[in-house]
Design a protein around this motif. Structure first.
Motif, PDB file in Angstrom:
ATOM      1  N   MET A 170       0.931  -1.225   0.047  1.00  0.00           N
ATOM      2  CA  MET A 170       0.079  -0.010  -0.129  1.00  0.00           C
ATOM      3  C   MET A 170       0.845   1.171   0.089  1.00  0.00           C
ATOM      4  SD  MET A 170      -3.060   1.735  -0.011  1.00  0.00           S
ATOM      5  CE  MET A 170      -4.118   0.440   0.312  1.00  0.00           C
ATOM      6  N   LEU A 171       1.928   1.257   0.793  1.00  0.00           N
ATOM      7  CA  LEU A 171       2.660   2.586   0.966  1.00  0.00           C
ATOM      8  C   LEU A 171       3.491   2.658  -0.509  1.00  0.00           C
ATOM      9  CD1 LEU A 171       3.673   2.178   4.679  1.00  0.00           C
ATOM     10  CD2 LEU A 171       2.755   4.102   3.766  1.00  0.00           C
ATOM     11  N   TRP A 172       3.953   1.620  -0.976  1.00  0.00           N
ATOM     12  CA  TRP A 172       4.675   1.709  -2.341  1.00  0.00           C
ATOM     13  C   TRP A 172       3.885   2.139  -3.256  1.00  0.00           C
ATOM     14  CZ3 TRP A 172       3.793  -0.532  -7.140  1.00  0.00           C
ATOM     15  CH2 TRP A 172       4.688  -0.507  -7.926  1.00  0.00           C
ATOM     16  N   LEU A 173       2.372   1.752  -3.332  1.00  0.00           N
ATOM     17  CA  LEU A 173       1.405   2.465  -4.254  1.00  0.00           C
ATOM     18  C   LEU A 173       1.270   3.862  -3.853  1.00  0.00           C
ATOM     19  CD1 LEU A 173      -1.067  -0.669  -4.308  1.00  0.00           C
ATOM     20  CD2 LEU A 173       0.455   0.202  -6.126  1.00  0.00           C
ATOM     21  N   VAL A 174       1.107   4.386  -2.579  1.00  0.00           N
ATOM     22  CA  VAL A 174       0.885   5.633  -2.547  1.00  0.00           C
ATOM     23  C   VAL A 174       2.207   6.501  -2.809  1.00  0.00           C
ATOM     24  CG1 VAL A 174       0.729   7.435  -0.490  1.00  0.00           C
ATOM     25  CG2 VAL A 174      -0.613   5.423  -0.564  1.00  0.00           C
ATOM     26  N   VAL A 175       3.272   6.007  -2.783  1.00  0.00           N
ATOM     27  CA  VAL A 175       4.621   6.767  -3.141  1.00  0.00           C
ATOM     28  C   VAL A 175       4.577   6.957  -4.548  1.00  0.00           C
ATOM     29  CG1 VAL A 175       6.950   6.698  -3.080  1.00  0.00           C
ATOM     30  CG2 VAL A 175       6.015   6.385  -1.031  1.00  0.00           C
ATOM     31  N   ARG A 176       4.156   5.571  -5.307  1.00  0.00           N
ATOM     32  CA  ARG A 176       4.305   5.665  -6.926  1.00  0.00           C
ATOM     33  C   ARG A 176       3.046   6.689  -7.317  1.00  0.00           C
ATOM     34  NH1 ARG A 176       8.488   4.907  -9.406  1.00  0.00           N
ATOM     35  NH2 ARG A 176       7.256   4.069 -11.234  1.00  0.00           N
ATOM     36  N   VAL A 177       2.008   6.759  -6.857  1.00  0.00           N
ATOM     37  CA  VAL A 177       0.845   7.520  -7.217  1.00  0.00           C
ATOM     38  C   VAL A 177       1.361   9.112  -7.024  1.00  0.00           C
ATOM     39  CG1 VAL A 177      -1.194   8.336  -6.609  1.00  0.00           C
ATOM     40  CG2 VAL A 177      -0.827   5.914  -6.921  1.00  0.00           C
ATOM     41  N   VAL A 225       9.883   7.104   3.382  1.00  0.00           N
ATOM     42  CA  VAL A 225      10.784   6.603   4.599  1.00  0.00           C
ATOM     43  C   VAL A 225      10.201   5.294   4.970  1.00  0.00           C
ATOM     44  CG1 VAL A 225      12.170   6.892   6.667  1.00  0.00           C
ATOM     45  CG2 VAL A 225      12.173   8.514   5.119  1.00  0.00           C
ATOM     46  N   THR A 226       8.778   5.334   5.522  1.00  0.00           N
ATOM     47  CA  THR A 226       8.098   4.400   6.094  1.00  0.00           C
ATOM     48  C   THR A 226       7.953   3.304   5.143  1.00  0.00           C
ATOM     49  OG1 THR A 226       7.087   6.028   7.507  1.00  0.00           O
ATOM     50  CG2 THR A 226       6.044   3.950   7.233  1.00  0.00           C
ATOM     51  N   ALA A 227       7.489   3.629   3.595  1.00  0.00           N
ATOM     52  CA  ALA A 227       7.489   2.556   2.707  1.00  0.00           C
ATOM     53  C   ALA A 227       8.885   1.707   2.584  1.00  0.00           C
ATOM     54  CB  ALA A 227       7.163   3.080   1.377  1.00  0.00           C
ATOM     55  N   LEU A 250      -2.300   2.847   4.727  1.00  0.00           N
ATOM     56  CA  LEU A 250      -2.908   3.990   4.440  1.00  0.00           C
ATOM     57  C   LEU A 250      -3.018   4.749   5.577  1.00  0.00           C
ATOM     58  CD1 LEU A 250      -4.456   5.108   1.895  1.00  0.00           C
ATOM     59  CD2 LEU A 250      -6.407   4.142   2.707  1.00  0.00           C
ATOM     60  N   GLY A 251      -3.046   4.466   6.558  1.00  0.00           N
ATOM     61  CA  GLY A 251      -3.318   5.337   7.980  1.00  0.00           C
ATOM     62  C   GLY A 251      -1.934   6.116   8.042  1.00  0.00           C
ATOM     63  N   TYR A 252      -1.023   5.453   7.972  1.00  0.00           N
ATOM     64  CA  TYR A 252       0.365   6.278   8.052  1.00  0.00           C
ATOM     65  C   TYR A 252       0.544   7.458   6.983  1.00  0.00           C
ATOM     66  CZ  TYR A 252       1.667   2.704  11.233  1.00  0.00           C
ATOM     67  OH  TYR A 252       2.048   1.762  12.245  1.00  0.00           O
TER      68      TYR A 252
END
Length: 281
Positions: free
Chosen positions: A49-56, A172-174, A215-217
């Protein structure tokens, strides 16, 4: 960012953080999934999820994060899962929050930060609340689970301290979630003889990792620029309260007098420490 948007993002993040306790507890209590598998699936789905958020957002994940922080993240997640094999969700959330704050306040004292009389009184009140919660008795949480949750909180406190000033927090979190996966794989392999999965347990683990964690982070880091440091710390006091209310509604957990008094002491004491940090700033 408008105040209304900041408030909406903050509320969503606090609900997500509280949901982690509820999802983990219900999965380990009511389904067949084991704690090691829950941890691995949670971290993997959170990383995705975090990878997807960063990529988007047009960013990169690869160079961010580091192995010591990833180890602290894994230690938090693993101890969290094993603690909820026995702990009620509400007591677990309170112990986690108390341990996180104690770690961060203790680090500040070690670095030379000075507390005034009111802050020391708040710290004493919070410590007394935790002691009162853990004293032997019929309403006391299981000792083993409590110790694991305190360890989880310490690990998350270390992770948070290491993450200060680390740049783009979401990237960083991702990166740290991705780096935590080998540790989770080793735990999974070590516990393979006891592994057990079912569809419901996997679904709760994915929800915990992808939604409540990843997603929460991302939502929380989006809200932070609109919050003062003191406000950001204070609003997190709501997480154990939300978790307790959610546990009462969704898990049929009783809110005992001991838990209520301990929560008031711990959260009230920490609020005094945090609020005084903002005086004169």
């Amino acid at each position: 960012m408008s105040p209304a948007r900041t408030a909406a993002l903050t509320v969503a993040a606090m609900l997500a953080f509280a949901a982690n306790s509820l999802l983990c507890r219900i999965a380990l209590r009511d389904t067949h999934i084991d704690a090691a598998s829950f941890t691995a699936i949670r971290l993997a789905s959170g990383a995705l999820m975090l990878w997807l958020v960063v990529r988007v957002r047009g960013g990169l994940v690869g160079p961010h994060g580091n192995w010591p922080s990833a180890l602290a993240l894994f230690a938090y997640a693993a101890a969290f899962s094993y603690a909820y094999l026995t702990l009620p969700a509400a007591a677990g959330a309170l112990l986690l929050f108390g341990a996180v704050q104690a770690t961060m306040i203790g680090y500040g004292l070690w670095r030379g930060e000075r507390l005034d009389v009111v802050q020391w009184a708040g710290l004493t009140l919070a410590g007394g609340g935790l002691v009162g919660l853990l004293l032997p008795g019929l309403a006391a949480p299981p000792a083993g689970g409590a110790a694991l949750m305190i360890a989880s909180g310490i690990a998350w406190g270390v992770y948070s301290l290491r993450g200060r000033g680390a740049g783009n927090a979401t990237s960083v979190t991702a990166g740290n979630f991705i780096r935590a996966l080998p540790f989770a794989a080793v735990l999974g392999l070590a516990m393979l003889p006891r592994a057990d999965l079912d569809a419901a347990g996997v679904a709760y683990a994915i929800a915990s990792g992808a939604l409540a964690s990843g997603l929460g982070y991302a939502i929380w880091y989006s809200a932070l620029p609109g919050l003062r440091a003191t406000s950001a710390a204070t609003v997190q006091l709501s997480v154990p309260v939300i978790a307790a209310l959610g546990a009462a509604v969704f898990l049929d957990e009783a809110i005992t007098l001991r838990l209520a008094l301990a929560s008031a002491a711990v959260l009230g004491g920490i609020a005094l420490v945090i609020a005084r940090r903002g005086v004169g700033k």
